[in-house]
Design a protein around this motif. Structure first.
Motif, PDB file in Angstrom:
ATOM      1  N   ASP A   1       0.863  -1.185   0.000  1.00  0.00           N
ATOM      2  CA  ASP A   1       0.000   0.000   0.000  1.00  0.00           C
ATOM      3  C   ASP A   1       0.896   1.231   0.000  1.00  0.00           C
ATOM      4  N   THR A   2       1.416   1.554  -1.178  1.00  0.00           N
ATOM      5  CA  THR A   2       2.357   2.678  -1.299  1.00  0.00           C
ATOM      6  C   THR A   2       1.649   4.017  -1.455  1.00  0.00           C
ATOM      7  N   GLY A   3       0.311   3.980  -1.628  1.00  0.00           N
ATOM      8  CA  GLY A   3      -0.426   5.203  -1.916  1.00  0.00           C
ATOM      9  C   GLY A   3      -0.511   5.492  -3.402  1.00  0.00           C
ATOM     10  N   ASP A   4       0.131   4.648  -4.213  1.00  0.00           N
ATOM     11  CA  ASP A   4       0.111   4.791  -5.668  1.00  0.00           C
ATOM     12  C   ASP A   4      -0.479   3.498  -6.229  1.00  0.00           C
ATOM     13  N   ALA A   5      -1.732   3.562  -6.689  1.00  0.00           N
ATOM     14  CA  ALA A   5      -2.434   2.346  -7.105  1.00  0.00           C
ATOM     15  C   ALA A   5      -1.743   1.645  -8.261  1.00  0.00           C
ATOM     16  N   SER A   6      -1.220   2.398  -9.217  1.00  0.00           N
ATOM     17  CA  SER A   6      -0.566   1.767 -10.368  1.00  0.00           C
ATOM     18  C   SER A   6       0.727   1.080  -9.949  1.00  0.00           C
ATOM     19  N   LEU A   7       1.450   1.668  -9.001  1.00  0.00           N
ATOM     20  CA  LEU A   7       2.671   1.032  -8.502  1.00  0.00           C
ATOM     21  C   LEU A   7       2.320  -0.237  -7.727  1.00  0.00           C
ATOM     22  N   ASP A   8       1.284  -0.154  -6.889  1.00  0.00           N
ATOM     23  CA  ASP A   8       0.853  -1.337  -6.145  1.00  0.00           C
ATOM     24  C   ASP A   8       0.515  -2.476  -7.100  1.00  0.00           C
ATOM     25  N   GLN A   9      -0.163  -2.149  -8.203  1.00  0.00           N
ATOM     26  CA  GLN A   9      -0.544  -3.172  -9.173  1.00  0.00           C
ATOM     27  C   GLN A   9       0.684  -3.800  -9.820  1.00  0.00           C
ATOM     28  N   SER A  10       1.694  -2.977 -10.094  1.00  0.00           N
ATOM     29  CA  SER A  10       2.911  -3.498 -10.740  1.00  0.00           C
ATOM     30  C   SER A  10       3.725  -4.388  -9.806  1.00  0.00           C
ATOM     31  N   LEU A  11       3.508  -4.236  -8.492  1.00  0.00           N
ATOM     32  CA  LEU A  11       4.230  -5.048  -7.511  1.00  0.00           C
ATOM     33  C   LEU A  11       3.507  -6.353  -7.192  1.00  0.00           C
ATOM     34  N   ALA A  12       2.272  -6.499  -7.677  1.00  0.00           N
ATOM     35  CA  ALA A  12       1.497  -7.712  -7.394  1.00  0.00           C
ATOM     36  C   ALA A  12       2.033  -8.895  -8.181  1.00  0.00           C
ATOM     37  N   GLY A  13       1.773 -10.089  -7.672  1.00  0.00           N
ATOM     38  CA  GLY A  13       2.194 -11.310  -8.356  1.00  0.00           C
ATOM     39  C   GLY A  13       2.977 -12.218  -7.429  1.00  0.00           C
ATOM     40  N   LEU A  14       3.515 -13.283  -7.973  1.00  0.00           N
ATOM     41  CA  LEU A  14       4.309 -14.229  -7.190  1.00  0.00           C
ATOM     42  C   LEU A  14       5.730 -13.695  -7.000  1.00  0.00           C
ATOM     43  N   TRP A  15       6.193 -13.710  -5.754  1.00  0.00           N
ATOM     44  CA  TRP A  15       7.537 -13.239  -5.427  1.00  0.00           C
ATOM     45  C   TRP A  15       8.356 -14.378  -4.823  1.00  0.00           C
ATOM     46  N   PRO A  16       9.644 -14.442  -5.147  1.00  0.00           N
ATOM     47  CA  PRO A  16      10.522 -15.373  -4.429  1.00  0.00           C
ATOM     48  C   PRO A  16      10.919 -14.747  -3.094  1.00  0.00           C
ATOM     49  N   VAL A  17      10.385 -15.253  -2.006  1.00  0.00           N
ATOM     50  CA  VAL A  17      10.675 -14.740  -0.664  1.00  0.00           C
ATOM     51  C   VAL A  17      11.837 -15.534  -0.077  1.00  0.00           C
ATOM     52  N   VAL A  18      12.896 -14.839   0.307  1.00  0.00           N
ATOM     53  CA  VAL A  18      14.059 -15.503   0.881  1.00  0.00           C
ATOM     54  C   VAL A  18      13.704 -15.959   2.291  1.00  0.00           C
ATOM     55  N   SER A  19      13.817 -17.279   2.534  1.00  0.00           N
ATOM     56  CA  SER A  19      13.366 -17.839   3.814  1.00  0.00           C
ATOM     57  C   SER A  19      14.456 -18.624   4.529  1.00  0.00           C
ATOM     58  N   GLY A  20      15.688 -18.553   4.024  1.00  0.00           N
ATOM     59  CA  GLY A  20      16.792 -19.268   4.653  1.00  0.00           C
ATOM     60  C   GLY A  20      18.030 -19.130   3.797  1.00  0.00           C
ATOM     61  N   TYR A  21      19.063 -19.886   4.122  1.00  0.00           N
ATOM     62  CA  TYR A  21      20.295 -19.832   3.337  1.00  0.00           C
ATOM     63  C   TYR A  21      20.073 -20.526   2.001  1.00  0.00           C
ATOM     64  N   ASP A  22      20.176 -19.758   0.906  1.00  0.00           N
ATOM     65  CA  ASP A  22      19.941 -20.271  -0.445  1.00  0.00           C
ATOM     66  C   ASP A  22      18.600 -20.989  -0.515  1.00  0.00           C
ATOM     67  N   GLU A  23      17.612 -20.435   0.182  1.00  0.00           N
ATOM     68  CA  GLU A  23      16.284 -21.042   0.231  1.00  0.00           C
ATOM     69  C   GLU A  23      15.238 -19.963  -0.010  1.00  0.00           C
ATOM     70  N   ARG A  24      14.380 -20.207  -0.995  1.00  0.00           N
ATOM     71  CA  ARG A  24      13.335 -19.258  -1.329  1.00  0.00           C
ATOM     72  C   ARG A  24      12.013 -19.991  -1.486  1.00  0.00           C
ATOM     73  N   VAL A  25      10.938 -19.282  -1.162  1.00  0.00           N
ATOM     74  CA  VAL A  25       9.600 -19.820  -1.410  1.00  0.00           C
ATOM     75  C   VAL A  25       8.845 -18.797  -2.245  1.00  0.00           C
ATOM     76  N   LEU A  26       7.945 -19.302  -3.086  1.00  0.00           N
ATOM     77  CA  LEU A  26       7.107 -18.417  -3.901  1.00  0.00           C
ATOM     78  C   LEU A  26       5.856 -18.073  -3.110  1.00  0.00           C
ATOM     79  N   TYR A  27       5.561 -16.771  -3.030  1.00  0.00           N
ATOM     80  CA  TYR A  27       4.355 -16.355  -2.321  1.00  0.00           C
ATOM     81  C   TYR A  27       3.775 -15.139  -3.033  1.00  0.00           C
ATOM     82  N   ARG A  28       2.448 -15.082  -3.028  1.00  0.00           N
ATOM     83  CA  ARG A  28       1.766 -14.036  -3.783  1.00  0.00           C
ATOM     84  C   ARG A  28       1.692 -12.724  -3.020  1.00  0.00           C
TER      85      ARG A  28
END
Length: 291
Positions: free
Chosen positions: A262-289
């Motif tokens: 919620d950056t206050g810019d709706a178009s920017l918020d929309q561009s940031l939506a989607g699946l992200w690789p979230v770093v969850s450990g050493y050389d470990e990532r999970v995909l989360y929306r």
């Protein structure tokens, strides 16, 4: 339709062009059916730009990017679509070595790696205890990121214990509720406001990295407790240079609800939506929306 072949039968170049067109269209996951030859074409086209999942439908499949069956691929995609925690790892793309085959030997050749979704599991020590140790997770995330930060990278570290673990790992003071800026192991600005962040970004000519955590329970990445990371700051940094860090237990606690911006810019918020690789450990990532 994002790509239309110009001739029949299609050729390898059509696979590469179609894959690039899908990436440019902003897909969260690229799914293809085929064998090792198709995997090589996808590798040439997308590299690590987007996660890939392959449905086994070829005459030879030595690569590690294939689901064990079409049904397993469907299950994985359904889990991702429903907000489940899905892991992300690099998998080898291999193909038959034609020269070795001519000599009567069956040998596969390594061509590169693609990012593929996998079942998200805790590390072995977490499996044994049945609980995830957040201090250990923070240390693992920080050590992995620290190995990848070059001396000329300007690093912005957002609020929260997980993100601040990077500064803690480097032995630097940190602002738990603010944004700190460092470069080459030195703290440049502590508890920076928006103007200071924009000034640092404007005068820096090298790489930039933003490390942000999530608010427990609510799942906010931007816009709650880190308003100094304004729309202007985020646009200056760019999505590709933003890293989300979190323990898997925090993501699991969201029960499938997406992360929020919620950056206050709706178009920017929309561009940031989607699946992200979230770093969850050493050389470990999970995909989360991110919603």
């Amino acid at each position: 339709v994002v790509y239309q072949p110009q001739q029949e039968p299609t050729e390898a170049v059509d696979t590469r062009r179609a894959a690039m067109a899908l990436c440019d269209a902003g897909v969260d996951l690229l799914v293809f059916a085929g064998g090792d030859g198709t995997a090589r074409d996808v590798l040439d086209a997308v590299a690590d730009r987007v996660p890939v999942l392959a449905i086994p439908a070829g005459v030879k499949m030595h690569s590690g990017v294939f689901a064990v069956s079409p049904e397993a691929a469907g299950d994985m995609i359904a889990r991702m679509a429903s907000g489940g925690v899905v892991g992300l790892r690099a998998a080898e793309v291999r193909d038959i070595d034609e020269a070795a085959l001519r000599d009567g030997r069956i040998s596969s050749r390594f061509y590169g790696e693609l990012l593929v979704p996998v079942e998200a599991e805790y590390l072995q020590h977490v499996k044994e205890s049945g609980r995830e140790s957040e201090p250990l997770v923070r240390h693992e995330i920080a050590s992995w990121l620290a190995e990848r930060i070059t001396p000329d990278t300007l690093v912005l570290v957002g609020p929260g214990t997980t993100a601040c673990g990077v500064l803690e790992y480097l032995g630097l003071p940190f602002t738990l509720m603010g944004v700190d800026v460092l470069r080459d192991g030195q703290l440049l600005v502590s508890d920076a406001n928006e103007s200071q962040l924009l000034e640092q970004l404007a005068t820096h000519t090298g790489q930039v990295l933003l490390v942000v955590g999530i608010t427990g329970g609510q799942g906010f990445v931007l816009g709650r407790g880190n308003q100094m990371l304004s729309a202007a700051v985020i646009r200056r940094i760019g999505r590709d240079r933003m890293v989300i860090v979190s323990a898997k237990s925090k993501l699991t606690a969201l029960q499938g609800r997406p992360l929020q911006v919620d950056t206050g810019d709706a178009s920017l918020d929309q561009s940031l939506a989607g699946l992200w690789p979230v770093v969850s450990g050493y050389d470990e990532r999970v995909l989360y929306r991110v919603g």
